[in-house]
Design a protein around this motif. Structure first.
Motif, PDB file in Angstrom:
ATOM      1  N   HIS A 192       0.837  -1.195   0.000  1.00 56.52           N
ATOM      2  CA  HIS A 192       0.000   0.000   0.000  1.00 56.52           C
ATOM      3  C   HIS A 192       0.878   1.253   0.000  1.00 56.52           C
ATOM      4  O   HIS A 192       1.877   1.311   0.723  1.00 56.52           O
ATOM      5  N   ASN A 193       0.501   2.223  -0.780  1.00 61.77           N
ATOM      6  CA  ASN A 193       1.196   3.508  -0.770  1.00 61.77           C
ATOM      7  C   ASN A 193       0.511   4.437   0.220  1.00 61.77           C
ATOM      8  O   ASN A 193      -0.625   4.852   0.021  1.00 61.77           O
ATOM      9  N   SER A 194       1.196   4.756   1.309  1.00 64.35           N
ATOM     10  CA  SER A 194       0.620   5.632   2.325  1.00 64.35           C
ATOM     11  C   SER A 194       1.012   7.088   2.122  1.00 64.35           C
ATOM     12  O   SER A 194       0.588   7.962   2.874  1.00 64.35           O
ATOM     13  N   GLY A 195       1.822   7.369   1.097  1.00 66.06           N
ATOM     14  CA  GLY A 195       2.251   8.729   0.825  1.00 66.06           C
ATOM     15  C   GLY A 195       1.394   9.408  -0.227  1.00 66.06           C
ATOM     16  O   GLY A 195       0.561   8.761  -0.876  1.00 66.06           O
ATOM     17  N   PRO A 196       1.556  10.720  -0.427  1.00 65.56           N
ATOM     18  CA  PRO A 196       0.798  11.431  -1.471  1.00 65.56           C
ATOM     19  C   PRO A 196       1.249  10.991  -2.855  1.00 65.56           C
ATOM     20  O   PRO A 196       2.432  11.089  -3.196  1.00 65.56           O
ATOM     21  N   GLU A 197       0.310  10.467  -3.641  1.00 67.62           N
ATOM     22  CA  GLU A 197       0.646   9.875  -4.932  1.00 67.62           C
ATOM     23  C   GLU A 197       1.289  10.876  -5.883  1.00 67.62           C
ATOM     24  O   GLU A 197       2.170  10.523  -6.674  1.00 67.62           O
ATOM     25  N   GLU A 198       0.878  12.137  -5.799  1.00 73.52           N
ATOM     26  CA  GLU A 198       1.426  13.150  -6.713  1.00 73.52           C
ATOM     27  C   GLU A 198       2.893  13.450  -6.414  1.00 73.52           C
ATOM     28  O   GLU A 198       3.633  13.885  -7.291  1.00 73.52           O
ATOM     29  N   VAL A 199       3.311  13.241  -5.161  1.00 81.32           N
ATOM     30  CA  VAL A 199       4.682  13.547  -4.749  1.00 81.32           C
ATOM     31  C   VAL A 199       5.521  12.282  -4.593  1.00 81.32           C
ATOM     32  O   VAL A 199       6.686  12.230  -4.975  1.00 81.32           O
ATOM     33  N   LYS A 200       4.900  11.240  -4.027  1.00 80.34           N
ATOM     34  CA  LYS A 200       5.606   9.988  -3.766  1.00 80.34           C
ATOM     35  C   LYS A 200       4.826   8.817  -4.367  1.00 80.34           C
ATOM     36  O   LYS A 200       4.168   8.063  -3.656  1.00 80.34           O
ATOM     37  N   PRO A 201       4.892   8.663  -5.678  1.00 86.58           N
ATOM     38  CA  PRO A 201       4.148   7.564  -6.308  1.00 86.58           C
ATOM     39  C   PRO A 201       4.813   6.211  -6.061  1.00 86.58           C
ATOM     40  O   PRO A 201       6.021   6.123  -5.865  1.00 86.58           O
ATOM     41  N   LEU A 202       3.991   5.173  -6.069  1.00 88.35           N
ATOM     42  CA  LEU A 202       4.467   3.799  -5.933  1.00 88.35           C
ATOM     43  C   LEU A 202       4.413   3.149  -7.312  1.00 88.35           C
ATOM     44  O   LEU A 202       3.345   2.952  -7.881  1.00 88.35           O
TER      45      LEU A 202
END
Length: 434
Positions: A131-141
Motif C-alpha cells: 500500500h502507498n501511504s504517501g501522497p501519490e502526486e509527490v511519492k508515487p508507488l
C-alpha cells in the motif's frame, strides 16, 4: 509440572495464550522464555519507521525466524531518510525472516528496486499487500516495482495493491493529458524480471500461475493489455476498486474488461462501479460462469444497484452482500427490495440459486451520527427487507463494521497490535511496548 512437559507440549500451550499471558509466562525461567518466543514473535506490527529501526536495533536477528505475519510501515514523523537507507532496513528484516507467510508493506512512495531480489527467498509467503501511504502526486508507488516484487514471490496466492501509480514507460499516452493521472518517471532502471522480462505493467500480474486472489484499489486500471495478456492464473477472488482520477463510465469499462479476462474461474467478486455490459446477463456467454459470491462496496452508486445486479444474472450467484454508509441504508434497502421484486416477477431461471442477502453498515469518518428520526427510518427499512427475505426464504443478516482507519486505531488502543519490542543488555526481549 510445567518443567516436566516436553517442548512440543509447551509450545502448543503457549500458542493458545493471549499476548499478556505469554509475556507473563516468559518471566518464569530461561526455558519457559525460550518456549514463549515463537508465540511472542509470530505476529509483528511495526507502525512506522522508528518502530522498524527500534526492532532491528533491539531484537536479535535469530528471533525473526519466528515471524509468520509481518506488517510494517516506512512512514516517519522525523527527518526523512534516503530511500536506499530505508530499503536496506526492510531488506535486513525480510532476509532474517524466512518463515513469513503474510506480509503487509505500507510504504510512502517507492522503495529502491534492490528490495526485489529478497522476495525470491520467501518461499512460505502466500499473502502480500503493498500500500502507498504517501501522497501519490509527490511519492508515487511504481507499478513496475510492485509487479516485479509480486512476480518474485515463489508461492504467492493472495495479492493486495493500493494506490499504485502507472509508469510513464508503460503508459506514455497518459503523460501530460487531462485528467492528469499521477505517473511514475525514473523507474526504467528496474531490471527485467526472469519471468516477465521488461513487461512489468499491471496486467502482467495475470501471468503469475500461483495467484488465486487479487485486490487492486485506488489504482488506474486503464491499460488495454488487461484484455490481451496471457492469463496463467486461476483467480478465485477478485476485488477491483475505482480510480478517483477517472469518471464512473471509464472505471466501469476498465473493470468489465478485467472481468472478461479472468471471469471463468472467479468464485467471489467485489464491485465498486456499475456493470452495464449485458453479456454478463447471458449464462451461455458470461465470463463469470462460476461466480457464487457478489460483494458491493459502499462506494457503489446506489441508483445503479438494481441494473448492475440484473446484468450479472448469468452467473450462479448464491450470496449477495452490500456494504453501505449509515446515510445510505434506506436507499440500499429500497434498491434490494426492488431487485427481489424483479426476481419474483421474472420467475424461474432468474437468480434461482440466490440463498442469502447481507447488508453491512460501515461507519463514515466524514459524517456525524444520524439523528433519531433518521435512525428510525433505517430500522424500518431494515425490517421491511428482512421480512421480504423471510417471505422469499432467503437468509439475511444486518451488521455494523468499522472503517479500516477506525479498526486500526481500535487495535492499537486495545493492545492487540505490538508496535515495538524492548530488550535488555543481555539481548533477551523481556517486554513488549504495545
Amino acid at each position: 509440572m510445567w518443567s516436566t512437559l516436553p517442548t512440543e507440549m509447551k509450545l502448543a500451550i503457549v500458542d493458545v495464550l493471549d499476548m499478556d499471558d505469554v509475556k507473563n509466562l516468559a518471566q518464569v525461567n530461561h526455558d519457559t522464555y525460550t518456549a514463549c518466543l515463537p508465540s511472542a514473535f509470530k505476529n509483528v506490527n511495526l507502525a512506522n519507521l522508528q518502530a522498524l529501526q527500534s526492532f532491528m536495533d533491539n531484537v536479535p536477528r535469530s528471533y525473526c525466524r519466528y515471524i509468520h505475519s509481518l506488517e510494517l510501515c516506512t512512514e516517519t514523523t522525523q527527518r526523512t531518510m534516503h530511500t536506499r537507507s530505508v530499503t536496506n532496513i526492510v531488506i535486513s528484516l525480510l532476509a532474517a525472516s524466512p518463515c513469513i507467510e503474510k506480509l503487509v508493506l505500507n510504504t510512502s512512495g517507492s522503495l529502491h528496486h534492490s528490495i526485489i531480489s529478497c522476495f525470491g527467498h520467501l518461499t512460505r509467503l502466500e499473502s502480500l499487500s503493498i500500500h502507498n501511504s504517501g501522497p501519490e502526486e509527490v511519492k508515487p508507488l511504481s507499478e513496475r516495482l510492485v509487479v516485479a516484487i509480486a512476480a518474485s514471490v515463489p508461492n504467492l496466492k493472495r495479492l493486495s495493491l493500493d494506490r499504485v501509480s502507472r509508469s510513464v514507460m508503460h503508459a506514455p499516452e497518459l503523460h501530460g493529458v487531462s485528467p492528469y493521472i499521477p505517473l511514475v518517471t525514473g523507474d526504467d532502471n528496474i531490471p527485467d524480471h526472469p519471468l516477465l522480462g521488461p513487461d512489468l505493467y499491471l496486467p502482467s500480474l495475470l501471468r503469475l500461475p500461483t495467484l488465486r486472489e487479487l485486490f487492486i484499489r485506488d489504482t488506474h486500471l486503464g491499460d488495454p493489455r488487461w484484455a490481451t495478456v496471457p492469463v496463467n492464473c486461476k483467480l478465485q477472488v477478485v476485488d477491483l476498486g475505482s480510480c478517483f482520477h477517472e469518471n464512473e463510465d471509464f472505471n466501469s469499462l476498465c473493470i468489465q474488461r478485467i472481468m472478461g479476462a479472468v471471469g471463468k474461474t472467479v468464485d467471489e467478486f467485489s464491485l465498486t462501479t456499475a456493470v452495464s455490459d449485458v453479456v454478463f446477463a447471458k449464462p451461455a456467454v458470461t465470463p463469470l460462469q462460476k461466480l457464487r459470491k457478489l460483494h458491493i462496496s459502499p462506494f457503489f452508486p446506489v441508483d445503479s444497484v438494481v441494473d448492475t445486479i440484473t446484468n450479472l444474472a448469468g452467473s450462479p450467484i448464491e450470496s449477495l452482500s452490500m456494504q453501505c454508509y449509515p446515510d445510505d441504508v434506506v436507499d440500499v434497502c429500497a434498491a434490494l427490495e426492488d431487485f427481489l421484486t424483479k426476481r419474483v416477477e421474472r420467475g424461474a431461471g432468474f437468480y434461482e440459486k440466490l440463498a442469502r442477502i447481507d447488508v453491512s453498515v460501515t461507519a463514515n469518518d466524514m459524517s456525524g451520527p444520524l439523528d433519531p428520526e433518521e435512525e428510525a427510518e433505517c430500522k424500518e427499512a431494515e425490517q421491511r427487507l428482512k421480512e421480504l427475505c423471510r417471505d422469499l426464504r432467503l437468509a439475511s443478516r444486518f451488521s455494523k463494521t468499522l472503517p479500516p482507519s477506525a479498526a486500526s486505531r481500535l487495535a492499537r488502543s486495545t493492545g492487540l497490535v505490538p508496535t515495538r519490542l524492548a530488550s535488555h543488555s543481555d539481548g533477551r526481549v523481556r517486554s513488549m511496548t504495545l
